[in-house]
Design an enzyme around this catalytic site. Structure first.
Site, mmCIF file in Angstrom:
data_model
loop_
_atom_site.group_PDB
_atom_site.id
_atom_site.type_symbol
_atom_site.label_atom_id
_atom_site.label_comp_id
_atom_site.label_asym_id
_atom_site.label_seq_id
_atom_site.Cartn_x
_atom_site.Cartn_y
_atom_site.Cartn_z
ATOM 1 N N ASP A 176 0.863 -1.189 0.000
ATOM 2 C CA ASP A 176 0.000 0.000 0.000
ATOM 3 C C ASP A 176 0.897 1.236 0.000
ATOM 4 O O ASP A 176 1.671 1.457 0.926
ATOM 5 C CB ASP A 176 -0.888 -0.015 1.243
ATOM 6 C CG ASP A 176 -1.944 1.079 1.231
ATOM 7 O OD1 ASP A 176 -1.918 1.937 0.334
ATOM 8 O OD2 ASP A 176 -2.800 1.064 2.135
ATOM 9 N N GLU A 212 -1.579 -0.952 -4.061
ATOM 10 C CA GLU A 212 -2.726 -0.188 -3.563
ATOM 11 C C GLU A 212 -2.412 1.305 -3.495
ATOM 12 O O GLU A 212 -1.352 1.703 -3.009
ATOM 13 C CB GLU A 212 -3.094 -0.711 -2.176
ATOM 14 C CG GLU A 212 -4.342 -0.136 -1.574
ATOM 15 C CD GLU A 212 -4.653 -0.788 -0.235
ATOM 16 O OE1 GLU A 212 -5.308 -0.135 0.600
ATOM 17 O OE2 GLU A 212 -4.228 -1.945 -0.006
ATOM 18 N N GLU A 215 -10.835 2.643 -0.822
ATOM 19 C CA GLU A 215 -11.138 2.872 0.586
ATOM 20 C C GLU A 215 -11.528 4.315 0.852
ATOM 21 O O GLU A 215 -12.166 4.615 1.870
ATOM 22 C CB GLU A 215 -9.962 2.479 1.475
ATOM 23 C CG GLU A 215 -8.754 3.369 1.363
ATOM 24 C CD GLU A 215 -7.610 2.907 2.255
ATOM 25 O OE1 GLU A 215 -7.336 3.591 3.249
ATOM 26 O OE2 GLU A 215 -7.000 1.877 1.941
ATOM 27 N N HIS A 225 -12.073 -2.813 2.949
ATOM 28 C CA HIS A 225 -11.103 -2.139 3.806
ATOM 29 C C HIS A 225 -11.421 -2.469 5.258
ATOM 30 O O HIS A 225 -12.586 -2.533 5.653
ATOM 31 C CB HIS A 225 -11.204 -0.635 3.552
ATOM 32 C CG HIS A 225 -10.232 0.199 4.303
ATOM 33 N ND1 HIS A 225 -10.615 1.208 5.156
ATOM 34 C CD2 HIS A 225 -8.881 0.199 4.311
ATOM 35 C CE1 HIS A 225 -9.546 1.796 5.666
ATOM 36 N NE2 HIS A 225 -8.482 1.209 5.163
#
Length: 400
Positions: A226, A252, A278, A328
């Site tokens: 991420d 991500e 998210e 998420h």
């Protein structure tokens, strides 16, 4: 003519309706300083990701919603609370509650549309307002399930699965690659088959930490990354190129969440699965990414993306584009339960983010713990969201 010929057997349209009598919003805060005797908080916990460089996290936040009907049935939900749960609570009290009190609690889709349309004309279609809507919607689904004696996943037409695959998240932004490796290794020791690493500190630092974590967890376990919107598209491509060489294909938020063209550029440049969602709120936010071929996996947070009503529509929209859903996982036990219910009910589920940052709002609020066996979580089967809250524990974290 007999009396039966004139008997009025008309049933009122609202017969049997579960009327909403009250809506309670409960802001919660669990300070990180309460986690140690000294009260000191490590820097990596205050800034676990690139997105927290400006506004540090002081703890865990949530706004719980409790909806009661006039005959005493109760449902609970969660609004995403970070970083100001009192704001979300006030929106619920001042705007949403007056719109739904007296209405049929089981009419979840109609009530969602009623509340959304009340503010959409003024541009309030994201942010705190949608997060407030999310918790109320979640509570209504919990209430409806309890009234009917069914878990939410059954109300949604499931289950497709009784257990949900999960990954451990996050390996935060620690000081050294060895620190990251040790942290990741603790997840492996706990039984996880997949781990997510937070990056976004420049190519050299990112790759050093990624290499160390890859070596620590081994090739047989999945390593997800991420970047938390740290880069522009050209810099993201440069970083992702190095990550691909380590066998990492889950990338991500490499660029800003609204940069559709940037996502497309990264996706076209490298053979990876691009993940976003998210911080997207509704199907309208998501549509340009799907139409533009700029996303492979979508990560709605049910406590901010409109609740269960909107999340199921997001999932259906994604399915038409052959895109998977991977919810998420930041929030309390209530949001976790809702995510498990949705994950069980949709065909295009991929994996769930089981956040492991210290969080008593996730771990201490339920009477019974979640069923975790390492690579998966069991889907609760009791009516509604399937959990029972310990209200004494809830009271211990009230923010007002």
């Amino acid at each position: 003519m007999s009396s039966l010929d004139t008997l009025d057997v008309t049933v009122p349209a609202d017969a049997g309706a579960l009327r909403i009598a009250s809506v309670e919003a409960i802001p919660l805060f669990a300070s990180f300083s309460r986690l140690s005797a000294s009260g000191e908080v490590p820097s990596w916990l205050l800034q676990p990701a690139a997105s927290h460089r400006t506004l540090e996290r002081k703890g865990q936040y949530s706004t719980l919603i409790r909806v009661r009907t006039d005959d005493g049935i109760e449902g609970v939900g969660e609004c995403y609370g970070l970083p100001a749960p009192k704001v979300t609570a006030q929106i619920v009290r001042d705007i949403i509650a007056p719109l739904i009190i007296g209405e049929d609690a089981t009419a979840t889709d109609r009530l969602w549309s009623r509340v959304f349309s009340s503010m959409s004309g003024g541009g309030q279609v994201r942010g705190y307002f949608l997060e407030a809507m999310s918790g109320v919607d979640m509570a209504l689904w919990d209430l409806k399930g309890k009234a009917l004696g069914m878990p939410v996943h059954a109300l949604l037409g499931g289950p497709h699965r009784s257990r949900v695959d999960v990954y451990a998240s996050p390996v935060p932004m620690l000081d050294t690659p060895n620190d990251s490796a040790d942290y990741a290794r603790s997840f492996v020791d706990a039984g996880f088959a997949a781990v997510k690493l937070k990056l976004g500190r420049g190519r050299r630092t990112d790759l050093a930490h990624a290499e160390a974590v890859r070596e620590a967890i081994g090739e047989q376990r999945q390593l997800l990354v991420d970047l938390n919107c740290a880069y522009t598209a050209d810099r993201a491509v440069d970083v992702v190129r190095g990550l691909v060489d380590l066998g990492i294909t889950w990338i991500e938020e490499p660029v800003a969440v609204d940069d559709v063209e940037g996502y497309r550029r990264v996706r076209q440049a490298m053979p990876v699965s691009l993940v976003n969602g998210e911080t997207l709120f509704t199907r309208w936010d998501l549509r340009p990414f799907l139409v533009g071929g700029a996303v492979d996996v979508v990560m709605p947070n049910l406590a901010r993306a409109g609740g269960i009503t909107e999340a199921r529509k997001l999932a259906a929209l994604c399915e038409t584009f052959h895109v998977d859903i991977a919810p998420h996982g930041v929030g309390s036990a209530v949001g976790l339960a809702a995510a498990l219910q949705l994950s069980a009910a949709i065909p295009n589920f991929r994996i769930y983010e089981y956040n492991r940052l210290p969080n008593p709002l996730r771990d201490a609020l339920t009477v019974d713990p979640f069923d975790f066996d390492g690579p998966s979580l069991g889907v609760p089967t009791a009516p509604g969201l399937g959990i029972e809250l310990d209200w004494d524990a809830v009271d211990a974290f009230r923010a007002e």
